[in-house]
Design an enzyme around this catalytic site. Structure first.
Site, PDB file in Angstrom:
ATOM      1  N   ASP A 131       0.907  -1.136   0.066  1.00  0.00           N
ATOM      2  CA  ASP A 131      -0.025   0.051   0.149  1.00  0.00           C
ATOM      3  C   ASP A 131       0.698   1.227  -0.066  1.00  0.00           C
ATOM      4  O   ASP A 131       1.663   1.390   1.064  1.00  0.00           O
ATOM      5  CB  ASP A 131      -0.985  -0.075   1.297  1.00  0.00           C
ATOM      6  CG  ASP A 131      -1.969  -1.058   1.098  1.00  0.00           C
ATOM      7  OD1 ASP A 131      -2.779  -1.018   0.276  1.00  0.00           O
ATOM      8  OD2 ASP A 131      -2.183  -1.744   2.161  1.00  0.00           O
ATOM      9  N   ASP A 152     -10.573  -5.515  -0.925  1.00  0.00           N
ATOM     10  CA  ASP A 152      -9.428  -4.845   0.029  1.00  0.00           C
ATOM     11  C   ASP A 152     -10.142  -4.178   0.952  1.00  0.00           C
ATOM     12  O   ASP A 152     -10.427  -2.930   0.868  1.00  0.00           O
ATOM     13  CB  ASP A 152      -8.489  -4.127  -0.906  1.00  0.00           C
ATOM     14  CG  ASP A 152      -7.402  -3.551  -0.163  1.00  0.00           C
ATOM     15  OD1 ASP A 152      -7.077  -4.015   0.810  1.00  0.00           O
ATOM     16  OD2 ASP A 152      -6.473  -2.721  -0.707  1.00  0.00           O
TER      17      ASP A 152
HETATM   18  C1  DX5 Z   1      -6.342   0.267   3.171  1.00  0.00           C
HETATM   19  C2  DX5 Z   1      -5.448  -0.569   2.372  1.00  0.00           C
HETATM   20  C3  DX5 Z   1      -5.474  -1.883   2.803  1.00  0.00           C
HETATM   21  C4  DX5 Z   1      -5.235  -2.379   4.040  1.00  0.00           C
HETATM   22  C5  DX5 Z   1      -5.565  -3.616   4.306  1.00  0.00           C
HETATM   23  O1  DX5 Z   1      -6.321   1.658   2.658  1.00  0.00           O
HETATM   24  O2  DX5 Z   1      -5.740  -0.407   0.967  1.00  0.00           O
HETATM   25  O3  DX5 Z   1      -4.899  -2.991   1.903  1.00  0.00           O
HETATM   26  O4  DX5 Z   1      -3.664  -2.257   4.456  1.00  0.00           O
HETATM   27  O5  DX5 Z   1      -5.640  -3.890   5.796  1.00  0.00           O
HETATM   28  P1  DX5 Z   1      -6.917  -4.497   6.549  1.00  0.00           P
HETATM   29  O6  DX5 Z   1      -7.184  -6.194   6.249  1.00  0.00           O
HETATM   30  O7  DX5 Z   1      -6.499  -4.560   8.056  1.00  0.00           O
HETATM   31  O8  DX5 Z   1      -7.887  -3.913   6.449  1.00  0.00           O
HETATM   32 ZN    ZN Z   2      -4.576  -1.812  -0.223  1.00  0.00          ZN
END
Ligand code: DX5
Ligand code: ZN
Length: 212
Positions: free
Chosen positions: A40, A181
């Site tokens: 990310d 996601d």
């Molecule tokens: C949010 C990100 C996600 C996040 C996922 O902005 O794009 O990829 O890191 O993490 P979890 O599963 O904890 O929501």
């Molecule tokens: Zn993400």
């Protein structure tokens, strides 16, 4: 009958790991059955948070070359960074469809000229009608990253309307492989499997489960 324990492919999000222990987190990913890593990238403008940049992607590529690296660009001007991320070992890039129209057009044009796998990321509030206005571009991509939280932070709660959106997206864009996601734990992953989703990103829930 659908196997109730089956889930889509799980792609761990490094951002959810302890930043001082990324290396241990990546070793845990390798020990698991996961073959991809979700990276990310946040610039503090497109989303209200800052994560890491191309140097981290390069380090992951160098030390963990077997993990397929997909890059989720939550930045205001992604085009500015394509070269750096491709050079550092990105294997798939996601850009947000909510970018300013002229920025999005430039970015798509640039991606189409490069030998890189790419797709759109879509925020929870972006309507299917809006996506239809980008039908031509979407039809040229294979992957869509559908956000099930408002991007910017890990560990948030899964937005339940996502299930309906998955069904709608399947109907309108049957050629797309969907990756969901945000906020996904095993129960959400199982339900998404029943809806035919190909993969899910898992951050907080993944790193809570594995021993790093
Ligand atoms: C949010 C990100 C996600 C996040 C996922 O902005 O794009 O990829 O890191 O993490 P979890 O599963 O904890 O929501
Ligand atoms: Zn993400």
């Amino acid at each position: 009958m659908t196997d109730p324990l089956k889930t889509p492919e799980i792609i761990p999000s490094l951002f959810a790991a302890d930043p001082l222990r990324y290396c241990d987190a990546l070793k845990a990913v390798e020990r698991s059955e996961c073959r991809r890593i979700h990276l990310d990238i946040m610039d503090g403008h497109f989303v209200p948070n800052i994560s890491f940049g191309a140097s981290v992607v390069a380090a992951v590529a160098k030390e963990f070359p077997r993990l397929f690296r997909e890059i989720h660009l939550m930045v205001q001007n992604p085009q500015q960074h394509f070269e750096a991320f491709i050079k550092s070992g990105a294997q798939r890039l996601f850009i947000h469809i909510e970018l300013a129209p002229e920025v999005l057009a430039g970015a798509v044009h640039c991606l189409q000229s490069k030998n890189i796998d790419w797709g759109f990321a879509v925020n929870p509030e972006t309507s299917i009608e809006t996506l239809q206005t980008y039908q031509d571009w979407i039809s040229k991509t294979q992957h869509l990253l559908l956000m099930s939280v408002h991007p910017g932070f890990c560990g948030q709660t899964f937005i339940k309307e996502t299930y309906e959106r998955v069904k709608e997206l399947r109907g309108h864009f049957p050629h797309l492989k969907l990756c969901i996601d945000g906020g996904i734990r095993t129960p959400e992953a199982q339900r998404l499997q029943e809806l035919g989703v190909e993969s899910v990103v898992m951050g907080a829930a993944f790193f809570k489960k594995v021993s790093v």
